[in-house]
Design a protein around this motif. Structure first.
Motif, PDB file in Angstrom:
ATOM      1  N   THR A   1      -5.743   5.460  -9.174  1.00 47.72           N
ATOM      2  CA  THR A   1      -6.791   5.971  -8.282  1.00 47.72           C
ATOM      3  C   THR A   1      -6.219   7.021  -7.332  1.00 47.72           C
ATOM      4  N   VAL A   2      -5.065   6.713  -6.725  1.00 50.44           N
ATOM      5  CA  VAL A   2      -4.429   7.672  -5.824  1.00 50.44           C
ATOM      6  C   VAL A   2      -4.141   8.977  -6.576  1.00 50.44           C
TER       7      VAL A   2
ATOM      8  N   LEU B   1       0.939   9.423  -5.305  1.00 52.15           N
ATOM      9  CA  LEU B   1       1.051  10.785  -4.797  1.00 52.15           C
ATOM     10  C   LEU B   1       2.230  11.506  -5.453  1.00 52.15           C
ATOM     11  N   GLY B   2       3.335  10.758  -5.629  1.00 56.58           N
ATOM     12  CA  GLY B   2       4.503  11.354  -6.284  1.00 56.58           C
ATOM     13  C   GLY B   2       4.131  11.872  -7.670  1.00 56.58           C
TER      14      GLY B   2
ATOM     15  N   THR C   1       0.835  -1.205   0.000  1.00 61.22           N
ATOM     16  CA  THR C   1       0.000   0.000   0.000  1.00 61.22           C
ATOM     17  C   THR C   1       0.867   1.252   0.000  1.00 61.22           C
ATOM     18  N   GLY C   2       1.914   1.225   0.836  1.00 69.62           N
ATOM     19  CA  GLY C   2       2.809   2.384   0.908  1.00 69.62           C
ATOM     20  C   GLY C   2       3.434   2.682  -0.436  1.00 69.62           C
ATOM     21  N   GLU C   3       3.844   1.622  -1.111  1.00 73.24           N
ATOM     22  CA  GLU C   3       4.499   1.800  -2.398  1.00 73.24           C
ATOM     23  C   GLU C   3       3.535   2.418  -3.413  1.00 73.24           C
ATOM     24  N   VAL C   4       2.352   1.805  -3.480  1.00 77.35           N
ATOM     25  CA  VAL C   4       1.334   2.266  -4.428  1.00 77.35           C
ATOM     26  C   VAL C   4       0.959   3.723  -4.138  1.00 77.35           C
ATOM     27  N   PHE C   5       0.790   4.015  -2.841  1.00 74.52           N
ATOM     28  CA  PHE C   5       0.434   5.378  -2.431  1.00 74.52           C
ATOM     29  C   PHE C   5       1.540   6.350  -2.812  1.00 74.52           C
ATOM     30  N   ALA C   6       2.782   5.971  -2.516  1.00 74.70           N
ATOM     31  CA  ALA C   6       3.906   6.880  -2.788  1.00 74.70           C
ATOM     32  C   ALA C   6       4.018   7.169  -4.280  1.00 74.70           C
ATOM     33  N   ILE C   7       3.853   6.147  -5.103  1.00 77.96           N
ATOM     34  CA  ILE C   7       3.970   6.372  -6.547  1.00 77.96           C
ATOM     35  C   ILE C   7       2.840   7.286  -7.025  1.00 77.96           C
TER      36      ILE C   7
END
Lengths: 252, 283, 267
Positions: free
Chosen positions: A126-127, A69-70, A61-67
């Motif tokens: 989605t993020v 949001l980045g 989740t962290g990885e997906v979120f970071a990408i």
């Protein structure tokens, strides 16, 4: 009046203890299966943190979120700056930004699945979709509030165009950009959870399914609270950053 | 401190900058706004059409195909059936929040004790991905309308409560002193000064709440109850009728945008003079 | 046939000797505001010139055109005999609202002109410290603008303009955003500072007293569209010290005379 004045002295955070106590009472004596006592949820939370499954889900989740949001930052801030400086860009994009900032973007997630595949990419998208608009709009608002005489000042000292963008506009708009970033983080976290729930086979979405399916209510709530806590910490981290630059937000 | 931050959260990004940006640009646009909007629409639809024709993905229909599906779904009554089951829970949820949420927020603004009790919880609820508990709601209430209403309420209540609270708190202190100097009592203070002044922000909060409600209803229909517009999206995806799927998505985006735009216009019309005089101390 | 030649030669001549020459400047803003109409002016080197006029007469516009910050609709600006359309290192601007970077401390703000020119940090800060001392800001190097009073902020704005060692200082209502007592103090300090620095100064003001007190010549502009109504010599510094000026008979007469001329525009 005197009583309420005194109550303010107690940090508002402690009101959560009160709510926690109410929860505990309902959990113990309410007879609702879906709401286990808070103490048992805490125990489950400690157990959950130690689980490989949880750690893998968190990492994923962290990885997906970071990408996601980045990407939203890398796209959102420049687009916002351009919209703040070029009237044509603003005229062309304002409509869409204002539509998507408040539209139920959740509806797009099912459409992303057949295009991007039922996997990480869809959640990344989605993020991105959830967080980019607010970053754009706040960056644009920040650029529009930049005091004109700061730009004139830089020009009078012979600043190049790049220097004006880098040394004046970006820094002057930074308080708003960081507000946008904070809102982007909040929305991005919602996006990652919604994305994972809809795609269902990924990260926390998978764990939710698992715990609910086997009626592990303590585990389920433990996961919910852990996610809330992580989201809160993440947002507070941005708030700290925001505060570092807040001192000049009101005096520009 | 944290409390103040959240106040900003409600305002700055969602109402604050959104409308502010619009406004400052409206006065300086080159040519009428509608012309630019038309140009903007045409450009995006043009790109969409080209991308759909290439096609960039088999699951990405062109603009014209989506339009055709859109009209087909209007004609065959798919939209009517879908919205007949999507709208009632949305409206019920919004109504609950409009009364309950506003009352809650107003009371929070008036009572320090209640403010202390609720603030942290609302701050957390507002930043947290509350969607996470949606699966549980299905579990508890099944897949009927109650679940949908609850999701709508959960997604919209924090926004409405916090905005109403903020509206109450933004009362100009010198107006209160004026009221007191004329021997106004607390009741008069609330009904004649505080509430009228807060009404603009309360309304804005409702608008934000409705926006949250739309997100909630779509989420509920995608995740828990395969009915209404959510079902239309899921069903058409499962049947690989991608043009129809996009038409359904477009319909809910258009519907929510139109609703929110009308509300925003209304808000400006009713509250603009007041907002104008208040703007100094709202933020 | 001789006359135009003589004119051009004469213009050429003033262009060379004057610090700034303004020829036929007109300014129409997009949107229809006609701010300036055919302004011709020469600013003597090493002197202080005030632009004075009712609000909205375009005096700030004229100053910003000279600074190269605005492009006039027609006409030319010559600085040291050379035509200019953009800001240059020989001119420095002092802003009405100070235009200090709110995220930078006094030291960095004062050195900002050098920072933009890519000078090394140690080097530019050393120069900045000298002018911080000259403008009476010693001890405040690490304060941020919001921690300073209005008067101190403008001292920083002035120091920043002095740091780049420009021979021409352009000041846009420099003291209008500070209170009356601080304004007097800043005016006096400015005079004693300029007694050593020998700069050409052009400043915009709406205060008759300030113009007469500070300036060697005062250019009076008429209301929109701004034209030059009159150029008055207000040179009192050659034979009076700053303390004596306000008590001098000529000072009072000049203020009165200028007020008499300006009054008509207020009706």
């Amino acid at each position: 009046m005197a009583l309420s004045m005194r109550r303010i002295q107690i940090p508002a955070m402690f009101s959560l203890v009160l709510w926690g106590a109410i929860w505990e009472l309902i959990g113990r004596f309410g007879g609702i299966d879906l709401i286990p006592p808070l103490t048992r949820i805490f125990v489950a939370a400690v157990e959950t943190i130690a689980l490989d499954k949880f750690r893998n889900a968190l990492l994923m989740t962290g990885e997906v979120f970071a990408i996601g949001l980045g990407l939203a930052i890398v796209v959102g801030i420049p687009v916002g700056i351009v919209m703040g400086r070029l009237r044509i860009a603003a005229n062309m994009l304002n409509l869409w930004v204002n539509i998507f900032i408040s539209a139920p973007l959740t509806a797009f997630v099912p459409a992303l699945m057949p295009i991007l595949g039922i996997g990480q990419t869809t959640v990344v998208a989605t993020v991105f979709l959830f967080s980019v608009w607010v970053i754009v709009i706040d960056t644009q608002a920040g650029i529009l509030t930049v005091n004109k005489s700061l730009i004139e000042m830089a020009r009078s000292f012979g600043a190049t165009r790049f220097q004006i963008y880098y040394k004046i506009l970006f820094l002057a708009a930074l308080p708003e950009i960081l507000t946008g970033l904070r809102m982007g983080v909040i929305r991005g976290v919602k996006g990652v959870i919604i994305g994972q729930l809809i795609v269902a086979l990924l990260g926390f979405g998978e764990l939710f399914d698992l715990y609910l399916g086997s009626f592990l209510m303590e585990r389920f709530w433990a996961l919910v609270f852990l996610i809330f806590g992580l989201a809160f910490i993440l947002v507070q981290a941005v708030v700290l950053l925001e505060r570092k630059f807040e001192f000049y937000a009101d005096v520009r | 401190m944290k409390t103040r931050k959240t106040d900003k959260t409600v305002g700055t990004s969602q109402i604050g900058s959104g409308t502010k940006t619009d406004r400052s640009f409206a006065s300086v646009v080159l040519g009428p706004v509608w012309l630019w909007q038309l140009l903007s629409l045409c450009t995006v639809f043009g790109i969409w059409e080209i991308a759909g024709r290439i096609p960039i993905s088999l699951a990405f229909p062109s603009f014209t195909a989506t339009c055709a599906a859109f009209f087909e779904m209007i004609m065959d009554g798919s939209f009517a059936t879908a919205y007949a089951s999507t709208l009632p829970p949305l409206i019920i949820g919004i109504l609950i929040v409009s009364f309950g949420g506003v009352a809650w927020g107003v009371f929070m603004g008036l009572s320090r004790g209640f403010e202390w009790t609720c603030m942290s919880l609302l701050v957390i609820l507002q930043t947290a991905p509350v969607a996470a508990i949606v699966p549980l709601i299905t579990y508890a209430y099944g897949i009927d309308m109650t679940s949908k209403v609850i999701v709508v309420v959960i997604m919209s209540a924090p926004l409405v409560i916090l905005n109403s609270y903020k509206g109450i708190r933004s009362t100009n202190p010198s107006l209160l002193q004026m009221c007191r100097s004329f021997q106004g009592n607390r009741w008069q203070e609330i009904t004649k000064i505080i509430l009228p002044q807060a009404s603009g922000m309360i309304f804005a909060g409702l608008r934000l709440g409705i926006s949250g409600g739309f997100i909630g209803i779509v989420l509920a229909e995608l995740l828990i109850t395969p009915t209404g517009i959510g079902d239309l999206i899921t069903y058409n995806r499962a049947s690989a009728l991608y043009a129809h799927m996009f038409a359904a998505i477009a319909s809910i985006i258009i519907f929510s945008t139109l609703t929110l735009t009308v509300l925003q216009r209304l808000e400006h019309k009713i509250f603009r003079p007041e907002l104008g005089t208040m703007s100094g101390q709202v933020n | 046939m001789d006359a135009p030649m003589a004119m051009i030669e004469k213009n050429q001549d003033t262009r060379e000797t004057a610090a700034v020459t303004v020829e036929g400047i007109s300014m129409h803003y997009p949107g229809g505001v006609h701010a300036l109409e055919d302004i011709c002016l020469s600013i003597p080197r090493g002197k202080m010139t005030a632009f004075l006029g009712p609000s909205g007469c375009g005096k700030t516009t004229l100053l910003k055109i000279i600074a190269g910050l605005l492009e006039p609709s027609s006409g030319d600006v010559f600085v040291n005999g050379k035509k200019t359309t953009a800001p240059g290192p020989e001119r420095a601007f002092v802003f009405q609202d100070f235009a200090l970077l709110p995220w930078a401390n006094v030291l960095r703000n004062v050195a900002f002109g050098l920072e933009l020119r890519g000078r090394k940090k140690g080097e530019r800060e050393e120069i900045a410290r000298k002018f911080i001392a000259q403008t009476g800001l010693t001890g405040f190097e690490h304060h941020y603008p919001h921690q300073l009073s209005g008067g101190m902020r403008q001292r920083a704005g002035l120091a920043r303009a002095l740091v780049i060692n420009a021979e021409i200082l352009l000041m846009d209502e420099p003291f209008s955003a500070v209170d009356e007592q601080m304004r007097r103090k800043l005016q006096e300090d400015l005079l004693s500072l300029l007694a050593v620095e020998n700069k050409t100064v052009i400043f915009v003001t709406h205060s008759i007293e300030e113009a007469v007190y500070l300036a060697d010549q005062t250019v009076i502009l008429s209301p929109r569209p701004g034209r030059i109504a009159k150029i008055v010599s207000t040179d009192l510094h050659s034979d009076l010290t700053p303390d004596q000026i306000r008590r001098d008979r000529r000072y009072l007469d000049m203020v009165d005379e200028i007020w008499g001329g300006l009054k008509q525009y207020l009706e």
